[in-house]
Design a protein around this motif. Structure first.
Motif, PDB file in Angstrom:
ATOM      1  N   ALA A 196      40.540   1.714  24.559  1.00  0.00           N
ATOM      2  CA  ALA A 196      40.657   3.156  24.790  1.00  0.00           C
ATOM      3  C   ALA A 196      39.680   3.644  25.855  1.00  0.00           C
ATOM      4  O   ALA A 196      38.644   3.046  26.082  1.00  0.00           O
ATOM      5  N   ALA A 197      40.045   4.761  26.485  1.00  0.00           N
ATOM      6  CA  ALA A 197      39.196   5.310  27.538  1.00  0.00           C
ATOM      7  C   ALA A 197      37.916   5.876  26.942  1.00  0.00           C
ATOM      8  O   ALA A 197      37.914   6.455  25.883  1.00  0.00           O
ATOM      9  N   ARG A 198      36.797   5.702  27.640  1.00  0.00           N
ATOM     10  CA  ARG A 198      35.519   6.199  27.135  1.00  0.00           C
ATOM     11  C   ARG A 198      34.731   6.870  28.229  1.00  0.00           C
ATOM     12  O   ARG A 198      34.907   6.619  29.404  1.00  0.00           O
ATOM     13  N   GLU A 199      33.801   7.674  27.769  1.00  0.00           N
ATOM     14  CA  GLU A 199      32.932   8.362  28.712  1.00  0.00           C
ATOM     15  C   GLU A 199      31.809   7.423  29.160  1.00  0.00           C
ATOM     16  O   GLU A 199      31.410   6.541  28.414  1.00  0.00           O
ATOM     17  N   ASP A 200      31.309   7.657  30.358  1.00  0.00           N
ATOM     18  CA  ASP A 200      30.173   6.867  30.849  1.00  0.00           C
ATOM     19  C   ASP A 200      28.959   7.103  29.973  1.00  0.00           C
ATOM     20  O   ASP A 200      28.768   8.192  29.474  1.00  0.00           O
ATOM     21  N   PRO A 201      28.126   6.067  29.842  1.00  0.00           N
ATOM     22  CA  PRO A 201      26.911   6.307  29.091  1.00  0.00           C
ATOM     23  C   PRO A 201      25.989   7.282  29.823  1.00  0.00           C
ATOM     24  O   PRO A 201      25.890   7.266  31.027  1.00  0.00           O
ATOM     25  N   GLN A 248      28.692  -1.817  48.000  1.00  0.00           N
ATOM     26  CA  GLN A 248      30.090  -2.184  47.752  1.00  0.00           C
ATOM     27  C   GLN A 248      30.298  -2.668  46.320  1.00  0.00           C
ATOM     28  O   GLN A 248      31.247  -2.287  45.658  1.00  0.00           O
ATOM     29  N   ASP A 249      29.381  -3.499  45.898  1.00  0.00           N
ATOM     30  CA  ASP A 249      29.590  -4.110  44.582  1.00  0.00           C
ATOM     31  C   ASP A 249      28.831  -3.320  43.523  1.00  0.00           C
ATOM     32  O   ASP A 249      28.043  -3.853  42.772  1.00  0.00           O
ATOM     33  N   TYR A 250      29.071  -2.019  43.512  1.00  0.00           N
ATOM     34  CA  TYR A 250      28.339  -1.229  42.534  1.00  0.00           C
ATOM     35  C   TYR A 250      28.862  -1.490  41.126  1.00  0.00           C
ATOM     36  O   TYR A 250      30.041  -1.774  40.916  1.00  0.00           O
ATOM     37  N   PRO A 251      27.943  -1.392  40.168  1.00  0.00           N
ATOM     38  CA  PRO A 251      28.322  -1.725  38.797  1.00  0.00           C
ATOM     39  C   PRO A 251      29.215  -0.652  38.189  1.00  0.00           C
ATOM     40  O   PRO A 251      29.172   0.509  38.603  1.00  0.00           O
ATOM     41  N   THR A 252      30.009  -1.033  37.232  1.00  0.00           N
ATOM     42  CA  THR A 252      30.709  -0.052  36.407  1.00  0.00           C
ATOM     43  C   THR A 252      29.891   0.056  35.132  1.00  0.00           C
ATOM     44  O   THR A 252      29.105  -0.834  34.821  1.00  0.00           O
ATOM     45  N   PRO A 253      30.063   1.126  34.361  1.00  0.00           N
ATOM     46  CA  PRO A 253      29.218   1.260  33.165  1.00  0.00           C
ATOM     47  C   PRO A 253      29.571   0.265  32.062  1.00  0.00           C
ATOM     48  O   PRO A 253      29.127   0.412  30.940  1.00  0.00           O
ATOM     49  N   ALA A 254      30.391  -0.742  32.368  1.00  0.00           N
ATOM     50  CA  ALA A 254      30.671  -1.822  31.423  1.00  0.00           C
ATOM     51  C   ALA A 254      31.087  -1.320  30.047  1.00  0.00           C
ATOM     52  O   ALA A 254      30.455  -1.586  29.050  1.00  0.00           O
ATOM     53  N   GLY A 255      32.181  -0.595  30.036  1.00  0.00           N
ATOM     54  CA  GLY A 255      32.739  -0.213  28.741  1.00  0.00           C
ATOM     55  C   GLY A 255      32.351   1.178  28.310  1.00  0.00           C
ATOM     56  O   GLY A 255      32.935   1.722  27.400  1.00  0.00           O
ATOM     57  N   GLY A 256      31.393   1.785  28.961  1.00  0.00           N
ATOM     58  CA  GLY A 256      31.010   3.146  28.597  1.00  0.00           C
ATOM     59  C   GLY A 256      30.368   3.199  27.225  1.00  0.00           C
ATOM     60  O   GLY A 256      29.884   2.204  26.704  1.00  0.00           O
ATOM     61  N   CYS A 257      30.362   4.395  26.662  1.00  0.00           N
ATOM     62  CA  CYS A 257      29.704   4.597  25.371  1.00  0.00           C
ATOM     63  C   CYS A 257      30.743   4.520  24.259  1.00  0.00           C
ATOM     64  O   CYS A 257      31.706   5.288  24.246  1.00  0.00           O
ATOM     65  N   LEU A 258      30.519   3.636  23.326  1.00  0.00           N
ATOM     66  CA  LEU A 258      31.500   3.425  22.255  1.00  0.00           C
ATOM     67  C   LEU A 258      31.605   4.629  21.323  1.00  0.00           C
ATOM     68  O   LEU A 258      32.559   4.755  20.572  1.00  0.00           O
ATOM     69  N   LEU A 259      30.623   5.495  21.362  1.00  0.00           N
ATOM     70  CA  LEU A 259      30.668   6.678  20.500  1.00  0.00           C
ATOM     71  C   LEU A 259      31.695   7.693  20.988  1.00  0.00           C
ATOM     72  O   LEU A 259      31.953   8.686  20.321  1.00  0.00           O
ATOM     73  N   THR A 260      32.275   7.449  22.149  1.00  0.00           N
ATOM     74  CA  THR A 260      33.357   8.322  22.620  1.00  0.00           C
ATOM     75  C   THR A 260      34.718   7.649  22.465  1.00  0.00           C
ATOM     76  O   THR A 260      35.729   8.207  22.880  1.00  0.00           O
ATOM     77  N   ASP A 261      34.740   6.469  21.895  1.00  0.00           N
ATOM     78  CA  ASP A 261      36.013   5.788  21.641  1.00  0.00           C
ATOM     79  C   ASP A 261      36.645   6.390  20.384  1.00  0.00           C
ATOM     80  O   ASP A 261      36.011   6.440  19.327  1.00  0.00           O
ATOM     81  N   PRO A 262      37.884   6.867  20.488  1.00  0.00           N
ATOM     82  CA  PRO A 262      38.458   7.595  19.346  1.00  0.00           C
ATOM     83  C   PRO A 262      38.482   6.796  18.041  1.00  0.00           C
ATOM     84  O   PRO A 262      38.223   7.348  16.974  1.00  0.00           O
TER      85      PRO A 262
END
Ligand code: SF4
Length: 397
Positions: A391-396, A190-204
């Motif tokens: 901004a939206a980012r891709e998962d690491p 239930q309490d699965y982690p989110t990728p905590a912000g994803g990869c910043l290299l995909t932030d525009p």
């Protein structure tokens, strides 16, 4: 007695957790590897014990955190397979991380690797052809198992040898999330982690800033990247780099990351942003930095504001009187506004300091520069660079 041993690459998101659980549930011993760089996962730096305890308690899994920043910087600069939409070298990133994981696998005496990748989930690195390239280049052909989509791929060695029961693996494909969410529900996660912000290299915005910085600096350190990720950034005449915090937490972070001898600026009488100047600084750029700092304070409508400045950690005795900068000055000097420097002509300017004006710094001569227009407050509001981190980012991975 476990049937075998595997190393799982844990991005911190749901998919790698599910993939790992599918293998643990087959009676195989699994050790998790969590890679971090300033672009993903770095918030775990310094709290490794807490992170490991969480995984142990919630999922019964031993996890190692590996800081691979230095090696990652190399591939970021020259990715053999190029970049994605932003500054994300996804194929090279995977090759690098899987190579690192393979070395760990050999060290740990494990039999194979586990990845939470799903065929067709990512446009660049999770296509059938790029998955094959990644396996070939990272020398993980036959030992890299992707339990969530294994049935869409050729059987791997652990499946062929019977260590892993292929029938219990899945054949998920595509970008949808429903099968994973359903599987999590079935597994009682239930309490699965989110990728905590994803990869910043995909932030525009951030990726553009990072790319420019890499192009202009042949050697980049982790601290420099961490600074690039906070605040507003401006180029000063003469090669200095001004960073201004947007909120208290950023001020604290900038203060923590400031090196001895770098210049810090604050408003004299009122609370407000913290400014940090890196690189060469002369009187013109110092005053300009003060005026930009004043622009982002509550005193931005004032005709003149006093700014305190000094070298970290002992300075702070200098005082400047400046008019808050006009919006067009901000636009002109914003870090991202500058045309990109081609990599071949990049120098390493912006490190080491030029001279800071000495003598009586209090109200030191208000040298005018027509380009930067110190004397005119002329504020008109307008949209500013608020919150690129949103901004939206891709998962690491
Ligand atoms: S998006 Fe994922 S695969 Fe691509 S560079 Fe970032 S961490 Fe690596």
């Amino acid at each position: 007695m476990p049937r075998g041993k595997a190393i799982a690459l844990l991005s911190g998101g749901l998919d790698s957790l599910l993939a790992t659980r599918l293998i643990i549930d087959q009676g195989i011993e699994v050790i998790g590897l969590h890679f971090i760089t300033p672009f993903f996962g770095y918030h775990q730096k310094g709290r490794e014990g807490e992170f490991q305890n969480q995984w142990r308690q919630r999922h019964g899994l031993e996890v190692r955190i590996l800081d691979v920043s230095e090696g990652f910087f190399q591939i970021l600069r020259h990715p053999r397979y190029g970049y994605g939409k932003h500054f994300n070298p996804c194929i090279d990133c995977k090759i690098f991380l899987f190579s690192q994981a393979r070395e760990w696998m050999e060290k740990e005496g494990a039999d194979f690797l586990i990845s939470g990748e799903v065929l067709g989930q990512r446009p660049m690195s999770q296509r059938r052809d790029t998955m094959r390239i990644v396996e070939r280049e990272s020398k993980t052909e036959g030992i890299l198992l992707r339990p969530l989509c294994a049935k869409n791929l050729k059987p791997t060695q652990p499946e062929l040898s019977g260590v892993v029961d292929r029938e219990k693996l899945l054949g998920i494909s595509g970008r949808g999330r429903r099968p994973q969410i359903e599987l999590a529900r079935k597994m009682g996660i239930q309490d699965y982690p989110t990728p905590a912000g994803g990869c910043l290299l995909t932030d525009p915005i951030l990726s553009q800033r990072i790319r420019q910085y890499f192009r202009e600096h042949p050697n980049v350190e982790v601290r420099e990247i961490l600074l690039l990720l906070v605040g507003r950034h401006f180029r000063l005449p003469g090669g200095g780099h001004l960073i201004i915090g947007r909120k208290e937490a950023e001020n604290e972070r900038i203060q923590r990351l400031a090196q001895r001898g770098e210049i810090l600026l604050r408003l004299r009488a009122i609370p407000g942003p913290l400014g940090l100047i890196r690189g060469p600084v002369d009187e013109v750029s110092l005053r300009l930095a003060g005026s930009i700092l004043a622009r982002y304070s509550k005193a931005r409508g004032a005709a003149e504001v006093e700014v305190r400045y000094g070298r970290n950690p002992d300075g702070g005795d200098g005082i400047l009187s400046v008019a808050p900068a006009r919006d067009e000055i901000l636009d002109l000097l914003r870090f991202e506004s500058f045309p990109e420097v081609p990599p071949s002509s990049a120098g390493d300017e912006g490190r080491g300091f030029g001279s800071v004006p000495n003598g009586d710094r209090k109200n030191s001569g208000a040298r005018e520069d027509s380009r930067f227009g110190f004397a005119a407050p002329g504020l008109s509001g307008g949209s500013l660079d608020e919150g690129p981190l949103g901004a939206a980012r891709e998962d690491p991975h």
